[in-house]
Write an enzyme that holds these catalytic residues in place. Sequence first.
Site, PDB file in Angstrom:
ATOM      1  N   GLU A 311       0.834  -1.219   0.000  1.00 46.46           N
ATOM      2  CA  GLU A 311       0.000   0.000   0.000  1.00 46.46           C
ATOM      3  C   GLU A 311       0.859   1.255   0.000  1.00 46.46           C
ATOM      4  OE1 GLU A 311      -3.036  -0.036  -0.623  1.00 46.46           O
ATOM      5  OE2 GLU A 311      -3.851  -1.975   0.011  1.00 46.46           O
ATOM      6  N   ARG A 315       0.829   3.784  -3.243  1.00 47.66           N
ATOM      7  CA  ARG A 315       0.210   5.095  -3.007  1.00 47.66           C
ATOM      8  C   ARG A 315       1.256   6.181  -2.760  1.00 47.66           C
ATOM      9  NH1 ARG A 315      -5.606   3.740  -0.168  1.00 47.66           N
ATOM     10  NH2 ARG A 315      -5.539   1.511  -0.557  1.00 47.66           N
ATOM     11  N   ASP A 444      -5.107  -9.871  -8.174  1.00 50.52           N
ATOM     12  CA  ASP A 444      -5.404  -8.970  -9.297  1.00 50.52           C
ATOM     13  C   ASP A 444      -4.194  -8.294  -9.940  1.00 50.52           C
ATOM     14  OD1 ASP A 444      -5.087  -7.553  -6.913  1.00 50.52           O
ATOM     15  OD2 ASP A 444      -6.873  -6.300  -7.145  1.00 50.52           O
ATOM     16  N   GLU A 580     -11.864   0.758 -10.504  1.00 43.57           N
ATOM     17  CA  GLU A 580     -11.478  -0.169 -11.585  1.00 43.57           C
ATOM     18  C   GLU A 580     -12.320  -0.025 -12.860  1.00 43.57           C
ATOM     19  OE1 GLU A 580     -11.785  -1.082  -8.370  1.00 43.57           O
ATOM     20  OE2 GLU A 580      -9.650  -1.344  -7.926  1.00 43.57           O
ATOM     21  N   THR A 669      -0.655   0.671 -10.224  1.00 43.74           N
ATOM     22  CA  THR A 669      -1.978   0.157  -9.888  1.00 43.74           C
ATOM     23  C   THR A 669      -2.783   1.132  -9.024  1.00 43.74           C
ATOM     24  OG1 THR A 669      -3.179  -1.822  -9.163  1.00 43.74           O
ATOM     25  CG2 THR A 669      -1.276  -1.149  -7.842  1.00 43.74           C
TER      26      THR A 669
END
Length: 680
Positions: A311, A315, A444, A580, A669
């Site tokens: 994360e 980010r 994913d 998404e 992502t």
Amino acid sequence: MYSAAAATTAASSSSSSPPRRDFISVTLSPEEAVGAGGYNNSKAWRRRSCWRKWKQLSRLQRSVILFLFAFLAVCGVISYASMGEPWKSLTNKSLDDQRTEPESPGLKLANPVVLPAPQKADANLGDYPELSPQKPPKLPHARRGPSNLQIKPPWRDVRLKTQHDTSRVVEEPVQSDKEEKTEKSVISWRGAVIEPDQSTEPPSSKIKEPEKPSSVEAEDQKEPVPINERQMAVIEAFRHAWKGYKDFAWGHDELKPLSKSYSEWFGLGLTLIDALDTMWILGLKEEFEEARKWVAIDLVFDKNVDVNLFESTIRILGGLLSTYHLSGDSLFLEKAKDIGNRLMPAFKTPSKIPYSDVNIGRGTAHPPRWTSDSTVAEVTSIQLEFRELSRLTGDEKFQKAVDEVMKHVHTLSGKNDGLVPMFINTNSGQFTHLGVYTLGARADSYYEYLLKQWIQGGKKENELLEDYMRAIEGVKKHLLQRSQPKKLTFVGELAHGHFSAKMDHLVCFLPGTLALGAHNGLTADHMKLAEALIETCYQMYAQVETGLSPEIVHFNLHAQKGQKDVEIKPADRHNLLRPETVESLFYMYRFTGDKKYQDWGWEILQNFNKYTRVPTGGYTSINNVQNPSNPEPRDKMESFFLGETLKYMFLLFSDDIDLINLDKYVFNTEAHPLPIWVPA
Ligand code: DMJ
């Protein structure tokens, strides 16, 4: 009296006299003009009088006058010819303008093959008083941007030093290296030749001088394309979200818009960092400058705090790197280096598969308390960021660490036709909990990053491509099904040989990724599948009462009267403002120009506004997408709403392919664009 012109010729017969000169003297007398009989201005009189005067001139005088006339005439012809081209192009330009001028407010584009079809003004746009007039869009797919990676900053003075920060460096524009590089073309899914127009270098194996950012403003760049009404609506939504964050959660991780407070995850201003490049792209100068000040003064990583490696990489590290690239401001690179170094202890494991958590103040790392496993998606979706950090700093250790993970995963057994299990053990380096395969949570972005690393590195790393292609074949073989009654193609899950018609909203990244692969030369089948899947993702919104997708849906496999394709279990009916679907809509629109994708995104934005907007500022996750009269607000605005959802919306509504050109940037992502390196 109007005395006729008299010529005095002084001539000397003697050789000693000065050379002969001709003089012409013209004397105008008003009396002559009016004649003896007073003013007579009849045409005949004027004609006769002129003729008489002409006859009174000497032959020399007449020749001189005729010569002057002839000379003037020749000059006139020449100057007309030289002014002709610009005039012609001006005329043509205005014709072109007319051709592309909106018919009423709709758009008329000149390249119907790849460009969006004319668009009708949406009757339901709402009131945005500050809307700029809709100008004809550029012909995005018909032109290529400059060969460097830069996008124009949304304002010109953003790189000026501020009072608070004297260390801010104004970087020189990166030179185009177009001429020096041999360009490699690939054939896209549509048969078009794609020339990778990339201008950054892959990292060398040695430590070298830091790279310059890709995106400092270049003087020769095109004029910015004016933003349209839908983009303005996104800006308005962003400002509203930002207002909530600023008023109640400034400098904290997430806004709790209902309780007008905040929640802390890592205590690192997560929303603010995630939103930096979005503000840049949306052109929000003031907001960006304010946030930058916070980063310069208040963002400190030397804290005794545990952060999740994945994360914080996608980010924070991703957000800082992309903001560095877009703004050229070295502050963001310095911060990226700092957090990158602090995350490195995660890789000190027996298997080199990183731990999930790192204490960035103490420099220690550990797995979650209950297991020594890491999630497969997490350890395989940090590569774009660490590789880019190596390229920028010249320090190979970041790339080495993450490449090792990919190489290891490449060789692992336990895959099912390229599909990976969800967990991997940090001691043994082996997959665990075998037999469950999903494109949703925990797996994913493994698939997403296979393709994107291959693109980032200039399409040379064949193992990545092999794994990606094999995995998509695995998806087709094991996970694809069609629902009833609409026969929507969806991606389910496989658990120990049993197919489940369950699909996470997270899986909706897949159509965009497939389309990106097809755009980069992969098979046209991928594009077909992308088209089918994005329709499904849209239906996950459209078939629900609020027009917003739940977190998870189950598709009906057998037709029953009055039944929709989409079933929602009570535990799954929340919506976290996830990106998404709009992410994939953005890719689909970029690559096909089909306006329906914009229209679908517009519907989704309106439903976010209807059901998740908090009047005092901010947007909130909701608990029940099936109850329009009470969607049960959850009191949390995820950082990805600003980092991803609104950014992809803004890009989806844009007709400017140079607004983050997909031949130059690859999105991580968390929707942070990073430059594509030059192919070898
Ligand atoms: C984001 O943090 C990233 O997109 C991640 O890959 C998946 N989950 C969220 C958004 O839904």
